[in-house]
Design an enzyme around this catalytic site. Sequence first.
Site, mmCIF file in Angstrom:
data_model
loop_
_atom_site.group_PDB
_atom_site.id
_atom_site.type_symbol
_atom_site.label_atom_id
_atom_site.label_comp_id
_atom_site.label_asym_id
_atom_site.label_seq_id
_atom_site.Cartn_x
_atom_site.Cartn_y
_atom_site.Cartn_z
ATOM 1 N N GLY A 133 43.173 1.081 -26.678
ATOM 2 C CA GLY A 133 44.766 0.485 -26.260
ATOM 3 C C GLY A 133 45.357 0.849 -25.489
ATOM 4 N N ILE B 180 52.709 2.013 -25.208
ATOM 5 C CA ILE B 180 52.502 3.765 -25.972
ATOM 6 C C ILE B 180 51.258 4.172 -25.423
ATOM 7 C CG2 ILE B 180 51.580 4.913 -28.371
ATOM 8 C CD1 ILE B 180 54.076 2.947 -29.526
ATOM 9 N N ASP C 270 39.546 0.343 -23.426
ATOM 10 C CA ASP C 270 40.485 -1.525 -23.098
ATOM 11 C C ASP C 270 40.068 -2.496 -23.413
ATOM 12 O OD1 ASP C 270 43.280 -2.861 -23.189
ATOM 13 O OD2 ASP C 270 44.102 -0.901 -23.609
ATOM 14 N N ASP D 224 35.937 -5.096 -26.858
ATOM 15 C CA ASP D 224 36.878 -5.395 -27.759
ATOM 16 C C ASP D 224 36.522 -4.767 -28.753
ATOM 17 O OD1 ASP D 224 38.009 -6.807 -29.681
ATOM 18 O OD2 ASP D 224 37.151 -8.960 -28.815
ATOM 19 N N LEU D 225 37.824 -4.055 -29.704
ATOM 20 C CA LEU D 225 37.326 -3.051 -30.491
ATOM 21 C C LEU D 225 37.612 -3.884 -32.017
ATOM 22 C CD1 LEU D 225 39.327 0.158 -29.026
ATOM 23 C CD2 LEU D 225 36.550 -0.433 -29.404
ATOM 24 N N GLY E 207 46.054 -1.889 -30.200
ATOM 25 C CA GLY E 207 46.560 -2.293 -31.705
ATOM 26 C C GLY E 207 47.215 -3.502 -30.926
ATOM 27 N N SER F 67 49.429 4.149 -36.475
ATOM 28 C CA SER F 67 50.439 3.868 -37.609
ATOM 29 C C SER F 67 51.128 2.787 -37.129
ATOM 30 C CB SER F 67 50.087 4.679 -38.831
ATOM 31 O OG SER F 67 49.903 3.757 -39.975
ATOM 32 N N TYR G 266 50.141 -7.032 -40.606
ATOM 33 C CA TYR G 266 50.295 -5.965 -39.620
ATOM 34 C C TYR G 266 50.754 -4.701 -40.286
ATOM 35 C CZ TYR G 266 52.555 -3.032 -36.781
ATOM 36 O OH TYR G 266 53.013 -1.789 -34.876
HETATM 37 P P1 NAI Z 1 51.069 -3.013 -26.284
HETATM 38 O O1 NAI Z 1 50.441 -4.139 -26.897
HETATM 39 O O2 NAI Z 1 52.036 -2.376 -24.864
HETATM 40 O O3 NAI Z 1 49.267 -2.004 -25.719
HETATM 41 C C1 NAI Z 1 48.257 -1.900 -26.745
HETATM 42 C C2 NAI Z 1 46.852 -2.235 -26.390
HETATM 43 O O4 NAI Z 1 45.855 -2.316 -27.238
HETATM 44 C C3 NAI Z 1 46.820 -3.015 -25.173
HETATM 45 O O5 NAI Z 1 46.352 -2.810 -24.129
HETATM 46 C C4 NAI Z 1 45.833 -4.101 -25.925
HETATM 47 O O6 NAI Z 1 45.286 -4.575 -25.106
HETATM 48 C C5 NAI Z 1 44.991 -3.248 -25.926
HETATM 49 N N1 NAI Z 1 44.187 -4.055 -27.468
HETATM 50 C C6 NAI Z 1 44.729 -4.867 -28.522
HETATM 51 N N2 NAI Z 1 43.599 -5.631 -28.810
HETATM 52 C C7 NAI Z 1 42.349 -5.094 -28.662
HETATM 53 C C8 NAI Z 1 41.154 -4.807 -28.292
HETATM 54 N N3 NAI Z 1 40.617 -5.786 -29.661
HETATM 55 N N4 NAI Z 1 40.079 -4.072 -27.857
HETATM 56 C C9 NAI Z 1 40.904 -3.141 -26.822
HETATM 57 N N5 NAI Z 1 42.303 -2.707 -26.965
HETATM 58 C C10 NAI Z 1 42.900 -3.770 -27.696
HETATM 59 O O7 NAI Z 1 51.304 -2.415 -27.675
HETATM 60 P P2 NAI Z 1 51.778 -0.947 -27.995
HETATM 61 O O8 NAI Z 1 53.261 -1.256 -28.558
HETATM 62 O O9 NAI Z 1 51.979 0.074 -27.076
HETATM 63 O O10 NAI Z 1 51.329 -0.617 -29.528
HETATM 64 C C11 NAI Z 1 50.370 0.308 -29.274
HETATM 65 C C12 NAI Z 1 49.582 0.902 -30.585
HETATM 66 O O11 NAI Z 1 51.033 1.578 -31.396
HETATM 67 C C13 NAI Z 1 49.379 -0.146 -31.965
HETATM 68 O O12 NAI Z 1 48.961 -0.356 -32.361
HETATM 69 C C14 NAI Z 1 50.798 -0.783 -32.181
HETATM 70 O O13 NAI Z 1 50.804 -2.017 -33.342
HETATM 71 C C15 NAI Z 1 51.227 0.579 -32.517
HETATM 72 N N6 NAI Z 1 52.775 0.783 -33.093
HETATM 73 C C16 NAI Z 1 53.890 0.295 -31.734
HETATM 74 C C17 NAI Z 1 54.904 -0.546 -32.208
HETATM 75 C C18 NAI Z 1 56.287 -1.072 -31.574
HETATM 76 O O14 NAI Z 1 57.527 -1.162 -31.429
HETATM 77 N N7 NAI Z 1 55.836 -0.787 -29.873
HETATM 78 C C19 NAI Z 1 55.343 0.198 -33.544
HETATM 79 C C20 NAI Z 1 54.751 1.161 -34.147
HETATM 80 C C21 NAI Z 1 53.240 1.327 -34.027
#
Ligand code: NAI
Length: 258
Positions: free
Chosen positions: A9, A14, A33, A42-43, A72, A113, A155
């Site tokens: 990701g 993040i 990713d 695709d994870l 995620g 998490s 989620y």
């Molecule tokens: P984001 O959407 O900006 O980044 C997530 C990345 O994961 C993306 O690049 C996406 O392509 C990749 N991804 C999604 N599904 C995938 C798959 N099937 N295979 C491979 N890659 C995949 O999201 P963000 O906010 O940076 O989230 C990162 C992590 O932080 C996630 O696990 C999210 O649940 C967690 N998180 C985020 C929060 C927030 O407020 N943004 C709060 C708490 C946790």
Amino acid sequence: MNRTIVVSGGASGIGAALTKKLRDCGDQVIVIDLADADIISDLSTSQGCDVAIEMISTRFPDGIDGFVACAGVGAHVEPKSKIDRINYFGAIRTIQGLRELVAAKQGAIVAVSSNSAHIDGLDETYLAALVAGDEASAKRFIDAQDPFTAGFNAYCGSKRALALWVRRVAPMYARDGIRLNAIAPGMVDTPLNRQAIDDPIFRESMLQNADSIPMGQGQPEMIADAIVFMLSKEARFMAGSVLFVDGAQDAESCPDRF
Ligand code: NAI
């Protein structure tokens, strides 16, 4: 620093902030990713996890210094059954698959998490299915719910199950010389978060959530800084922890829990 760190990701939010920080410090970062990555995979499928693990094993047969399971999706995505497949099953599959490579370098693993892991109202039957590794029952449960309930359970449940799994297996990993920890971020401004706010079904609860953070919404770099520490030798005795980085939101909502 010349370490080799794998970040799932890492193309957005993040994970992208973390990747930039590590590369700026001289680390080699391999991003997995769906696009814009060193390894496109695709994870959310076991095959996708296997392909990524195989590619990393082939490229780094002597091991890797760290892995961050950051990939995620939010509660808004469709189909809802995809949420736990990436956030929980995909995360633990990749951690398990890269375990030996991290052990070879006595490295560190961070599972991303969420502070929503502590939220009240999660369905215990669904959570039990996740903890038992029962993907079919988890899918049946989610498919039977309305979109809000399904997204909420998938989620928050996937994030709680991930933190519980880290707590359960971290001692075994520690005996192999791997420091396994989880981070539980609060709401930070990323594409995932903005998409959830734009979704009419989740908009109100997301905005209420954002309003309830004592320090206000965070930025991805704030979480990335904490992960950089968790990966570093300065955190060399940290293992089996779930680190809340959320502007005191969890402390305010669960003052009796730590
Ligand atoms: P984001 O959407 O900006 O980044 C997530 C990345 O994961 C993306 O690049 C996406 O392509 C990749 N991804 C999604 N599904 C995938 C798959 N099937 N295979 C491979 N890659 C995949 O999201 P963000 O906010 O940076 O989230 C990162 C992590 O932080 C996630 O696990 C999210 O649940 C967690 N998180 C985020 C929060 C927030 O407020 N943004 C709060 C708490 C946790």
